[in-house]
Motif scaffolding. Sequence first.
Motif, PDB file in Angstrom:
ATOM      1  N   PRO A  41       0.653  -1.289  -0.048  1.00  0.00           N
ATOM      2  CA  PRO A  41      -0.047   0.083  -0.081  1.00  0.00           C
ATOM      3  C   PRO A  41       0.863   1.091   0.061  1.00  0.00           C
ATOM      4  CG  PRO A  41      -0.857  -1.542   1.682  1.00  0.00           C
ATOM      5  CD  PRO A  41       0.675  -2.073   1.192  1.00  0.00           C
ATOM      6  N   LEU A  42       0.586   2.163  -0.925  1.00  0.00           N
ATOM      7  CA  LEU A  42       1.244   3.291  -1.031  1.00  0.00           C
ATOM      8  C   LEU A  42       0.162   4.442  -0.779  1.00  0.00           C
ATOM      9  CD1 LEU A  42       3.313   3.147  -4.201  1.00  0.00           C
ATOM     10  CD2 LEU A  42       4.053   2.320  -1.861  1.00  0.00           C
ATOM     11  N   LEU A  43       0.249   4.914   0.647  1.00  0.00           N
ATOM     12  CA  LEU A  43      -0.858   5.593   1.004  1.00  0.00           C
ATOM     13  C   LEU A  43      -0.298   7.343   1.778  1.00  0.00           C
ATOM     14  CD1 LEU A  43      -2.444   3.093   3.402  1.00  0.00           C
ATOM     15  CD2 LEU A  43      -2.929   3.547   1.060  1.00  0.00           C
ATOM     16  N   VAL A  44      -1.174   8.006   1.510  1.00  0.00           N
ATOM     17  CA  VAL A  44      -0.980   9.455   2.104  1.00  0.00           C
ATOM     18  C   VAL A  44      -2.362  10.055   2.701  1.00  0.00           C
ATOM     19  CG1 VAL A  44      -0.473  11.951   1.699  1.00  0.00           C
ATOM     20  CG2 VAL A  44       0.571  10.163   0.137  1.00  0.00           C
ATOM     21  N   THR A  45      -2.215  10.018   3.964  1.00  0.00           N
ATOM     22  CA  THR A  45      -3.536  10.323   5.080  1.00  0.00           C
ATOM     23  C   THR A  45      -3.276  11.553   5.318  1.00  0.00           C
ATOM     24  OG1 THR A  45      -3.727   7.829   5.412  1.00  0.00           O
ATOM     25  CG2 THR A  45      -4.894   9.651   6.803  1.00  0.00           C
ATOM     26  N   TYR A  46      -4.493  12.601   5.200  1.00  0.00           N
ATOM     27  CA  TYR A  46      -4.702  13.692   5.549  1.00  0.00           C
ATOM     28  C   TYR A  46      -5.805  13.661   6.836  1.00  0.00           C
ATOM     29  CZ  TYR A  46      -2.450  15.403   1.559  1.00  0.00           C
ATOM     30  OH  TYR A  46      -1.433  15.877   0.618  1.00  0.00           O
ATOM     31  N   ASN A  47      -5.576  14.509   7.736  1.00  0.00           N
ATOM     32  CA  ASN A  47      -6.538  14.890   8.748  1.00  0.00           C
ATOM     33  C   ASN A  47      -6.984  13.528   9.417  1.00  0.00           C
ATOM     34  OD1 ASN A  47      -7.835  16.926  10.337  1.00  0.00           O
ATOM     35  ND2 ASN A  47      -9.951  16.596   9.150  1.00  0.00           N
ATOM     36  N   ARG A  48      -5.891  12.760   9.864  1.00  0.00           N
ATOM     37  CA  ARG A  48      -6.475  11.523  10.594  1.00  0.00           C
ATOM     38  C   ARG A  48      -6.950  11.705  11.995  1.00  0.00           C
ATOM     39  NH1 ARG A  48      -3.604   9.081  14.397  1.00  0.00           N
ATOM     40  NH2 ARG A  48      -1.968  10.343  14.302  1.00  0.00           N
ATOM     41  N   ASP A  49      -8.032  10.967  12.102  1.00  0.00           N
ATOM     42  CA  ASP A  49      -9.065  11.307  13.415  1.00  0.00           C
ATOM     43  C   ASP A  49      -7.785  10.767  14.479  1.00  0.00           C
ATOM     44  OD1 ASP A  49     -11.808  11.040  14.478  1.00  0.00           O
ATOM     45  OD2 ASP A  49     -10.910   9.390  15.280  1.00  0.00           O
ATOM     46  N   PRO A  50      -7.977  11.425  15.495  1.00  0.00           N
ATOM     47  CA  PRO A  50      -7.065  11.457  16.612  1.00  0.00           C
ATOM     48  C   PRO A  50      -7.261  10.073  17.538  1.00  0.00           C
ATOM     49  CG  PRO A  50      -8.072  13.626  16.796  1.00  0.00           C
ATOM     50  CD  PRO A  50      -8.894  12.943  15.790  1.00  0.00           C
ATOM     51  N   SER A  51      -8.594   9.746  17.274  1.00  0.00           N
ATOM     52  CA  SER A  51      -9.001   8.521  18.096  1.00  0.00           C
ATOM     53  C   SER A  51      -8.207   7.045  17.543  1.00  0.00           C
ATOM     54  CB  SER A  51     -10.407   8.329  18.112  1.00  0.00           C
ATOM     55  OG  SER A  51     -10.924   7.907  16.738  1.00  0.00           O
ATOM     56  N   LYS A  52      -7.793   7.222  16.121  1.00  0.00           N
ATOM     57  CA  LYS A  52      -7.248   6.002  15.443  1.00  0.00           C
ATOM     58  C   LYS A  52      -5.769   6.141  15.881  1.00  0.00           C
ATOM     59  CE  LYS A  52      -9.735   5.523  11.317  1.00  0.00           C
ATOM     60  NZ  LYS A  52      -9.586   5.695   9.509  1.00  0.00           N
ATOM     61  N   PRO A  53      -5.147   4.850  16.011  1.00  0.00           N
ATOM     62  CA  PRO A  53      -3.668   4.650  16.075  1.00  0.00           C
ATOM     63  C   PRO A  53      -2.993   5.160  14.894  1.00  0.00           C
ATOM     64  CG  PRO A  53      -4.507   2.567  15.679  1.00  0.00           C
ATOM     65  CD  PRO A  53      -5.897   3.456  15.756  1.00  0.00           C
ATOM     66  N   ALA A  54      -1.856   5.912  15.203  1.00  0.00           N
ATOM     67  CA  ALA A  54      -0.857   6.640  13.985  1.00  0.00           C
ATOM     68  C   ALA A  54      -0.580   5.243  13.212  1.00  0.00           C
ATOM     69  CB  ALA A  54       0.100   7.074  14.808  1.00  0.00           C
ATOM     70  N   PRO A  55      -0.144   5.695  11.974  1.00  0.00           N
ATOM     71  CA  PRO A  55       0.365   4.538  11.084  1.00  0.00           C
ATOM     72  C   PRO A  55       1.902   3.992  11.797  1.00  0.00           C
ATOM     73  CG  PRO A  55      -0.328   6.403   9.703  1.00  0.00           C
ATOM     74  CD  PRO A  55      -0.325   6.863  11.343  1.00  0.00           C
ATOM     75  N   ALA A  56       1.953   2.736  11.538  1.00  0.00           N
ATOM     76  CA  ALA A  56       3.030   2.212  12.220  1.00  0.00           C
ATOM     77  C   ALA A  56       4.414   2.526  11.937  1.00  0.00           C
ATOM     78  CB  ALA A  56       3.054   0.568  11.609  1.00  0.00           C
ATOM     79  N   GLU A  57       4.495   3.194  10.617  1.00  0.00           N
ATOM     80  CA  GLU A  57       5.676   3.778  10.193  1.00  0.00           C
ATOM     81  C   GLU A  57       5.406   4.957   9.373  1.00  0.00           C
ATOM     82  OE1 GLU A  57      10.197   3.056   8.441  1.00  0.00           O
ATOM     83  OE2 GLU A  57       8.932   1.387   8.311  1.00  0.00           O
ATOM     84  N   VAL A  58       5.761   6.249   9.546  1.00  0.00           N
ATOM     85  CA  VAL A  58       5.421   7.214   8.701  1.00  0.00           C
ATOM     86  C   VAL A  58       6.677   7.572   7.949  1.00  0.00           C
ATOM     87  CG1 VAL A  58       5.021   9.779   8.278  1.00  0.00           C
ATOM     88  CG2 VAL A  58       3.570   8.238   9.999  1.00  0.00           C
ATOM     89  N   PHE A  59       6.890   7.376   6.571  1.00  0.00           N
ATOM     90  CA  PHE A  59       8.061   7.711   5.796  1.00  0.00           C
ATOM     91  C   PHE A  59       8.437   9.340   5.820  1.00  0.00           C
ATOM     92  CE2 PHE A  59       6.296   3.757   3.819  1.00  0.00           C
ATOM     93  CZ  PHE A  59       6.847   3.076   4.737  1.00  0.00           C
ATOM     94  N   GLY A  60       7.476  10.034   5.830  1.00  0.00           N
ATOM     95  CA  GLY A  60       7.588  11.621   5.701  1.00  0.00           C
ATOM     96  C   GLY A  60       5.892  12.333   5.617  1.00  0.00           C
ATOM     97  N   ASN A  61       6.150  13.393   5.383  1.00  0.00           N
ATOM     98  CA  ASN A  61       5.030  14.367   5.295  1.00  0.00           C
ATOM     99  C   ASN A  61       4.887  15.231   4.000  1.00  0.00           C
ATOM    100  OD1 ASN A  61       6.030  14.619   8.564  1.00  0.00           O
ATOM    101  ND2 ASN A  61       3.849  14.075   8.111  1.00  0.00           N
ATOM    102  N   VAL A  62       3.709  15.367   3.658  1.00  0.00           N
ATOM    103  CA  VAL A  62       3.679  16.311   2.468  1.00  0.00           C
ATOM    104  C   VAL A  62       2.844  17.463   3.085  1.00  0.00           C
ATOM    105  CG1 VAL A  62       1.422  15.081   1.831  1.00  0.00           C
ATOM    106  CG2 VAL A  62       2.539  16.560   0.139  1.00  0.00           C
ATOM    107  N   ALA A  63       3.517  18.774   2.990  1.00  0.00           N
ATOM    108  CA  ALA A  63       2.892  19.939   3.593  1.00  0.00           C
ATOM    109  C   ALA A  63       2.549  20.557   2.372  1.00  0.00           C
ATOM    110  CB  ALA A  63       3.991  20.580   4.223  1.00  0.00           C
ATOM    111  N   ASN A  64       1.227  21.241   2.539  1.00  0.00           N
ATOM    112  CA  ASN A  64       0.438  22.211   1.392  1.00  0.00           C
ATOM    113  C   ASN A  64       0.147  23.411   1.921  1.00  0.00           C
ATOM    114  OD1 ASN A  64       0.186  20.095  -0.266  1.00  0.00           O
ATOM    115  ND2 ASN A  64      -1.317  19.117   0.880  1.00  0.00           N
ATOM    116  N   ASP A  65       0.962  24.005   2.889  1.00  0.00           N
ATOM    117  CA  ASP A  65       0.778  25.398   3.410  1.00  0.00           C
ATOM    118  C   ASP A  65       0.912  26.341   1.981  1.00  0.00           C
ATOM    119  OD1 ASP A  65       3.459  24.302   3.854  1.00  0.00           O
ATOM    120  OD2 ASP A  65       3.899  26.186   4.385  1.00  0.00           O
ATOM    121  N   ARG A  66       0.211  27.388   1.968  1.00  0.00           N
ATOM    122  CA  ARG A  66       0.227  28.463   0.947  1.00  0.00           C
ATOM    123  C   ARG A  66       0.282  27.699  -0.592  1.00  0.00           C
ATOM    124  NH1 ARG A  66      -0.903  32.542   3.400  1.00  0.00           N
ATOM    125  NH2 ARG A  66      -2.093  30.997   4.412  1.00  0.00           N
TER     126      ARG A  66
END
Length: 563
Positions: A461-486
Motif C-alpha cells: 500500500p502506497l498511502l497519504v493520509t490527511y486529517n487523521r482522526d485522533p482516536s485512531k492509532p498512528a500509522p506504524a511507520e511514517v516515511f515523511g510528510n507532505v505539506a500544502n501550506d500556501r
Amino acid sequence: SRAFGVRPRAATCCPGCVGVFAVCWFRWLTLGVAVMGVLPAWAAFGVRLAVVAIVCSALLLVLLPLFFVVCAAIALPVSVAALCVVPLFLRRRSSSRQWRAAHGAQTKPARVAVVGGGIAGSGAAWSLSQHERFEVTLFEPRDAAGGNAKVHHWNTLPSVTTGLSVLAWPSEYFRNYESLLATLGLGTTRVDLPFYVNDLHRDGVFMHGESTPLSERLASDIERWNLLCSVVKAVGRRLSNTPEPSMYAMSMLNPFNYIPLRLTARIFGVSSDFWATVIVPIYSSSFLTVKLNGVPAVIAPIIDDLIPLGGTPQLTTWQTNSSDVFSRMLVNVKLRTQCGVVSVEKQDDGSLKVTDVHDTSHTFDFVVFACPASAAKAALPSDMWLAKKLLGTVGYADDDDESFMLGDIHSDASVIPEAHRAAVLSRFSNYIEVREGDRIENTFVLSSWCPGAAALEKQVPLLVTYNRDPSKPAPAEVFGNVANDRAHPHLSMTNLAISSALNLVQGQNGCYFAGSYTTPGNGHDLSLLSGLLVADKIGAPHPFAHNPEAAADFARLKNLMGL
C-alpha cells in the motif's frame, strides 16, 4: 493609452453596464421559465430559478437610482485620482517595453531572476530560456523545483516514485500543459480514479461506479446536482460565447461568479446530507479545503467534469512522474535550490539587486515572482506600495482550514477499516471517512492506480493520509510528510478582484507576478499559463501558438489578467 504604448481597450459607461446587467437578469428569468416549461419534472427548480431572478431584478430596479447617486458622488475624485496615478503605472510598464526595444539590438542577454520553482516559475523560466537573448536564474527555497507537484521515492522493490498532491488532470481543460509535455517528449496515460466515501455519521457508503443503499437514497440529489451543473454551464457558455470547455472562458456578467455554490445547491434542491456526504468529501480533495460553502457556483461544471458523481472519473497522468517535467524544463536555466530570495531593490541604473538567504547579491534586469503572495510581498522594493497591499490581501485555503495542511506518507493499511480494506486497496483512488461534526479524513491510495505501482514485485500500500482522526492509532511507520501550506489560494471574490487588479503593478520596476493567485482559479494549467504570459510580456512569445486551442486559452487568460 496610445501615448503610453498601451493597447486601447473598449470604453464602457455606467448606463451601458447597468443595461447589459439588466438584460442578463432578464435572460436568467427566461432561463428559469424555460426550465419550468420544457422540463415538467423539474418544475420546482424552475420556480426557484424564476423567484431568484425576479427578486434580483426587483432589487436591481430599486437600487438603480441609488447606484447613479453613488456614481455621481465618487466620479469626480476617482477621475482626478486616475489622471494622477494611472499615468505613473503606465510609464513604469512602458519603460520595460522601451528597455526591451532598445535591448533587442544588443548582444548581451537580458538577465531574468525567477523566484519560485513551481510550475508557474518553471514555466516562465523555461519559456524565456528557449531564447538566447535571455539569461535565466531560478531561485528555489526547497531542495528541488516542483512547487505543489511533490514526489516521494518509496522504499519498495523495485523502487517507485509517485506524486503526492498534484496527481492527474483533465486533458480537455489542460491544453497548454499537455502541449508542454508533448514538447518535452513526456508520455501520458489515462487512469480511472474512483472515490470511496464512508460516512460513519450517517451510516452509509458512496462509491463511484457502484450502487449502494446510500447512493440510491441520494439518487434524486445526484439528478439535481447534474441539473445545476448543466444550467451553470449553459449560462457560462452563452455569456462567454465559448462552446468548448475552458477554465478561461469567463464573463464578468455571469451571475454565478457571485453566487456561492452552497446557496446555488439549495436553490436547486440539493439536500444538506448530499452536500456533507458527497460534495464536500469528494471535491475537497481538489480544493485542499472542506470549506466549500463560499466557492463561486461558476466552478460547478468544471469540477463535475473533473470528478463526475454519476460515473467513474477518468483523468490523465504521467507515465513516469512530475519530477521528469521539471528536470527537462530547467535544462537551460541556472537553478539555485535551497536559496530563497530575501529582498529586491531598485538600482540607480534601472537594474534590480536580488539578495538571497545566504546574503549574496545578484543583479538582474527583470524579476518574476512565482512564489506565495506573502513571500513576494516581503521581498518587493519599498516603493511598490500598491503591489504590497494587493499581495497582503491574498487569502489561502490553509488560513482557516488545516484539513489538508499536512499529510502522512505511509504504507499502513490499518487506517482503512478491515470491512472496506480489500475493496479500497484494489480499485479506489481515495478512501474518505466522514465523522460526527462532518470531520473528514482523506487517504490517497496511490498504489491502486499510479503507473509505477504496477511494477512492484509485492503489492505494498502506497498511502497519504490527511486529517487523521485522533482516536485512531498512528500509522506504524511514517516515511515523511507532505505539506500544502500556501498551496491553494481561496476561490473567492476577493482573490478574483486581486488577480484582476494585479495588472496595475505587472512590470512596475521590472517586477512581474505569476502563480495561482494571479489567475481566477487553481490548477497546474492556470499556473503554467500565468508564467508563460509573464514570459511573453518580458519578450518570449507564447511557445504553443501552433496549437489553436492552447493559443485560445492563452489569449483568454491574457485578457483576464489584463496583460
